[in-house]
Design an enzyme around this catalytic site. Structure first.
Site, PDB file in Angstrom:
ATOM      1  N   LYS A  82      -1.831  -1.461  -4.213  1.00  0.00           N
ATOM      2  CA  LYS A  82      -2.173  -0.401  -3.886  1.00  0.00           C
ATOM      3  C   LYS A  82      -1.425   0.836  -4.220  1.00  0.00           C
ATOM      4  O   LYS A  82      -1.514   1.200  -2.742  1.00  0.00           O
ATOM      5  CB  LYS A  82      -3.783  -0.821  -3.181  1.00  0.00           C
ATOM      6  CG  LYS A  82      -4.830   0.616  -3.046  1.00  0.00           C
ATOM      7  CD  LYS A  82      -5.358   1.194  -1.711  1.00  0.00           C
ATOM      8  CE  LYS A  82      -5.993   2.417  -1.684  1.00  0.00           C
ATOM      9  NZ  LYS A  82      -6.450   2.983  -0.204  1.00  0.00           N
ATOM     10  N   TYR A 101       0.855  -0.731   0.382  1.00  0.00           N
ATOM     11  CA  TYR A 101      -0.063  -0.001   0.000  1.00  0.00           C
ATOM     12  C   TYR A 101       1.001   1.887   0.093  1.00  0.00           C
ATOM     13  O   TYR A 101       1.566   1.416   0.689  1.00  0.00           O
ATOM     14  CB  TYR A 101      -0.767   0.029   1.402  1.00  0.00           C
ATOM     15  CG  TYR A 101      -1.467   1.196   1.267  1.00  0.00           C
ATOM     16  CD1 TYR A 101      -2.454   2.096   0.352  1.00  0.00           C
ATOM     17  CD2 TYR A 101      -2.689   1.175   2.803  1.00  0.00           C
ATOM     18  CE1 TYR A 101      -3.025   2.819   0.196  1.00  0.00           C
ATOM     19  CE2 TYR A 101      -3.774   1.797   2.745  1.00  0.00           C
ATOM     20  CZ  TYR A 101      -4.280   2.674   1.747  1.00  0.00           C
ATOM     21  OH  TYR A 101      -4.762   3.994   2.233  1.00  0.00           O
TER      22      TYR A 101
END
Length: 310
Positions: A166, A138
């Site tokens: 992400k 992330y």
């Protein structure tokens, strides 16, 4: 743009509803999951930034995982945030998530501590080695204060450490480099968290999106994704433009009274309350809930976006 990756499509970061007393509202959380699945999403991201993960105790985090995985009932993969300051703490949360039914775990770089790039690389390798479910990175430098280097991410992917990324960095150039490199890595998912430019990111090679606003309007993001997949960029752009207008709800909080997190997440919760999905727009302390005037402003935005209210 590919469709061969494990994690693709629209994977909203699920909000965590609270009761008027600030406790976890499991009934509302189940309704959020139902709302998202009805919208056609292809996955759920539990305990991300929109899930207030940094504000929840480990016991509360465990309960969120239980509720979401039970409500999803295997219909879509559930990705769970193992977002902690350092490696051993992240491993502990990742193991807990896997034990409670997570299909994959998501981790940021270490934060609070000062960290070298070689340590970030080792951080992801150690987490991946400690759990038996896939790991996604992330990239959210606004929160962890370090940017994940695309070359490092691609090397980790090539070594089988990472199943995807992400990207919420807002660095579109770095995202493009990541997407280009991912073409040689079948099965590696490149997901954008930049919810205002999902159409552009998919044109750049994104496999999907993780939009916080997708809690409010999952149908819209699914329509956008499907239009992009079929190459109907006019339809994708029109849907994205409508969603950009809807995103203006994050400006409803009175200036100087709330953090960006409280204003944005508070707007999402207030919109979900207005839509009849959750019972309250209560936030974790020290954040505050949006008031009646701010709620009225958000209602007007929902009307303009063509979204129903309860």
């Amino acid at each position: 743009m590919t469709t061969s990756t494990t994690y693709s499509g629209v994977i909203p970061p699920v909000v965590t509803p609270l009761t008027a007393d600030g406790e976890l509202d499991t009934a509302s959380l189940e309704r959020v999951v139902g709302h998202l699945l009805d919208g056609g999403v292809s996955g759920l991201f539990a305990l991300g930034s929109s899930g207030e993960t940094a504000y929840l105790t480990p016991a509360e985090q465990d309960e969120v995982i239980k509720v979401i995985t039970s409500a999803a009932a295997g219909r879509v993969p559930v990705l769970v945030g193992a977002i902690e300051t350092t490696t051993n703490r992240a491993i502990e949360r990742a193991r807990a998530a896997a034990g409670l039914g997570a299909d994959a775990v998501v981790a940021t770089a270490p934060f609070y501590t000062r960290t070298h790039p070689t340590e970030i690389d080792r951080h992801f390798r150690d987490i991946a080695a400690a759990v038996d479910v896939p790991l996604l990175a992330y990239d959210v430098p606004v929160c962890v204060h370090s940017k994940l280097d695309p070359e490092m991410l691609l090397a980790l992917a090539a070594d089988g450490v990472l199943a995807g990324v992400k990207d919420s960095s807002g660095d579109d150039g770095a995202f493009r480099r990541l997407a280009i490199g991912a073409r040689a890595l079948p099965g590696f998912s490149v997901l954008t968290g930049h919810e205002l430019v999902v159409d552009a990111m998919m044109l750049s090679g994104a496999d999907g999106s993780v939009p916080g606003l997708g809690n409010v309007d999952p149908h819209g993001y699914v329509r956008l994704h499907e239009a992009a997949l079929r190459g109907d960029w006019a339809a994708a752009t029109a849907e994205q433009d409508r969603l950009v207008g809807l995103f203006d709800i994050v400006g409803a909080a009175a200036p100087g009274t709330a953090s960006a997190t409280a204003a944005g997440l508070g707007a999402f919760k207030t919109a979900l309350m207005l839509r009849g999905v959750i019972a309250t727009n209560v936030m974790s302390p020290p954040m505050r809930r949006l008031d009646a005037a701010e709620t009225s402003a958000i209602a007007a935005h929902l009307d303009r976006a063509g979204l129903s209210r309860a």
